[in-house]
Design an enzyme around this catalytic site. Structure first.
Site, short mmCIF file in Angstrom:
data_model
loop_
_atom_site.label_atom_id
_atom_site.label_comp_id
_atom_site.label_asym_id
_atom_site.label_seq_id
_atom_site.Cartn_x
_atom_site.Cartn_y
_atom_site.Cartn_z
N ASN A 17 44.16 -10.77 22.72
CA ASN A 17 43.64 -11.49 23.92
C ASN A 17 43.71 -10.44 24.99
O ASN A 17 44.79 -9.97 25.60
CB ASN A 17 44.72 -12.60 24.33
CG ASN A 17 44.02 -13.23 25.58
OD1 ASN A 17 43.13 -13.05 26.19
ND2 ASN A 17 45.22 -13.84 26.15
N LYS A 51 42.56 -10.74 27.87
CA LYS A 51 42.67 -11.20 29.22
C LYS A 51 41.54 -10.68 30.28
O LYS A 51 40.39 -10.14 29.74
CB LYS A 51 44.21 -11.00 29.75
CG LYS A 51 45.32 -11.47 28.80
CD LYS A 51 46.43 -11.46 29.52
CE LYS A 51 47.58 -12.10 28.40
NZ LYS A 51 48.76 -12.20 28.65
N HIS A 56 46.05 -21.48 27.26
CA HIS A 56 46.85 -20.18 27.55
C HIS A 56 47.38 -20.58 28.71
O HIS A 56 47.36 -20.99 29.70
CB HIS A 56 45.80 -19.19 27.67
CG HIS A 56 46.70 -17.94 27.57
ND1 HIS A 56 47.39 -17.35 28.82
CD2 HIS A 56 47.23 -16.93 26.68
CE1 HIS A 56 48.14 -16.25 28.48
NE2 HIS A 56 47.98 -15.97 27.42
N GLU A 105 48.46 -18.65 31.31
CA GLU A 105 47.64 -18.32 32.38
C GLU A 105 46.53 -19.25 33.07
O GLU A 105 46.54 -19.43 34.24
CB GLU A 105 47.35 -16.84 32.32
CG GLU A 105 48.28 -15.89 32.25
CD GLU A 105 48.06 -14.74 31.23
OE1 GLU A 105 46.94 -14.33 30.92
OE2 GLU A 105 48.99 -13.97 30.86
N GLU A 146 53.71 -19.16 22.42
CA GLU A 146 53.83 -18.30 23.57
C GLU A 146 54.79 -18.76 24.70
O GLU A 146 54.32 -19.31 25.80
CB GLU A 146 52.40 -18.23 24.32
CG GLU A 146 51.44 -17.56 23.21
CD GLU A 146 50.53 -16.56 23.86
OE1 GLU A 146 50.41 -15.54 23.66
OE2 GLU A 146 49.85 -17.09 24.75
N GLY A 168 53.78 -10.84 28.88
CA GLY A 168 53.48 -9.55 30.06
C GLY A 168 55.04 -9.34 30.47
O GLY A 168 55.10 -8.57 31.32
N SER A 176 54.89 -10.44 24.88
CA SER A 176 55.48 -9.18 24.59
C SER A 176 55.83 -8.75 23.08
O SER A 176 56.55 -7.88 22.78
CB SER A 176 56.82 -8.80 25.29
OG SER A 176 56.48 -9.21 26.59
P1 13P Z 1 51.35 -9.83 26.17
O1 13P Z 1 51.37 -9.61 24.78
O2 13P Z 1 50.74 -8.93 27.11
O3 13P Z 1 52.75 -10.17 26.71
O4 13P Z 1 50.53 -11.04 26.44
C1 13P Z 1 50.73 -12.10 25.44
C2 13P Z 1 49.49 -13.23 25.48
O5 13P Z 1 49.59 -13.96 26.71
C3 13P Z 1 48.60 -13.59 24.74
O6 13P Z 1 47.90 -14.34 25.09
#
Ligand code: 13P
Length: 252
Positions: free
Chosen positions: A13, A15, A98, A100, A170, A176, A215
């Site tokens: 992903n 982002k 997601h 976010e 997640e 993150g 992560s």
């Molecule tokens: P990270 O791997 O940067 O923690 O992000 C995970 C994520 O949100 C994947 O969709």
């Protein structure tokens, strides 16, 4: 039987990262490093790169995905991208719900369910993201939160729609932050999700891929992927470079 039935899957992903140039070199780098690994692999790229990446992945085993999908089929919804549009560009997957999107853009359990349904209607595999915040975990709400997130979708589409879906667990506190869930913490929730689905449809529960995200890195992926109910990963930061993404892919 058991997990042997399930094909592993690693999804990147990106982002809101990258440039036209970096997107192209990243995709080429990933394709060059796929080797003989038969596990499934995909990248969910920003909408504006979908057209270009769809050309680059042609003939390779790298699949294409979107990071979101509209909750309506078509019409006066300025700024939205429909499932049919994504389908025309060969998107195999779309992330839905997601954290976010839920946190910053107002996605609700109900709108996530509608997005999931739109994906299914166009033959796109929704990757339904679920997971609790740190506060919810500390209040022992993890299972209740995940159940509610699953129920909203199941109530709209029925469990049969999960035959062509992926679930990503997640935990929000792990996204993150560099603070990944332990193998056991993740497995506990993955096992719960599979059992929750199994109560409604045992065949789908056995078959559905449940990915871990938060992560996940080259140095912790192997341990996570070795857990019986973890079928792969949804990778954020570590998917932005071919080398780290491929290391994770080759750990699956
Ligand atoms: P990270 O791997 O940067 O923690 O992000 C995970 C994520 O949100 C994947 O969709």
């Amino acid at each position: 039987m058991g997990e042997m039935m399930r094909q592993s899957l690693v999804v990147g992903n990106w982002k809101m990262n990258g440039t036209l140039a970096s997107a192209e070199s990243l995709v080429k780098g990933i394709i060059a490093g796929l080797g003989s690994n038969t596990a499934e692999i995909a990248v969910c790229v920003p909408y504006v790169y979908i057209s270009g990446v769809s050309e680059l992945v042609k003939g390779s085993r790298l699949a294409l995905g979107a990071q979101n999908i509209a909750d309506k089929a078509s019409g006066a919804y300025t700024g939205e991208i429909s499932a049919a549009m994504l389908s025309e560009f060969g998107c195999k997957y779309a992330l839905v719900g997601h954290s976010e999107r839920r946190t910053y853009y107002g996605d609700t359990n109900e709108s996530v369910a509608a997005r999931f349904a739109q994906a299914i209607a166009q033959g796109i595999i929704p990757v339904l993201c679920v997971g609790e915040t740190l506060e919810q975990r500390e209040q022992d709400q993890t299972i209740a939160v995940v159940n509610e997130q699953l129920d909203a979708v199941i109530n709209l589409t029925g469990i049969a729609a999960f035959d062509k879906a992926v679930i990503a667990y997640e935990p929000v506190w792990a996204i993150g932050t560099g603070r990944t869930a332990s193998d056991e913490q993740a497995q506990e929730v993955h096992q719960h999700i599979r059992q929750y689905i199994a109560v409604k449809d045992a065949v789908i529960a056995e078959k559905i891929q449940i990915l871990y995200g938060g992560s996940a890195k080259p140095d912790n992926a192997k341990g996570l992927f070795a857990m019986p109910d973890i079928d792969g990963g949804l990778i954020g930061g570590a998917s932005l470079e071919a080398e780290s993404f491929l290391k994770i892919y080759h750990s699956v």
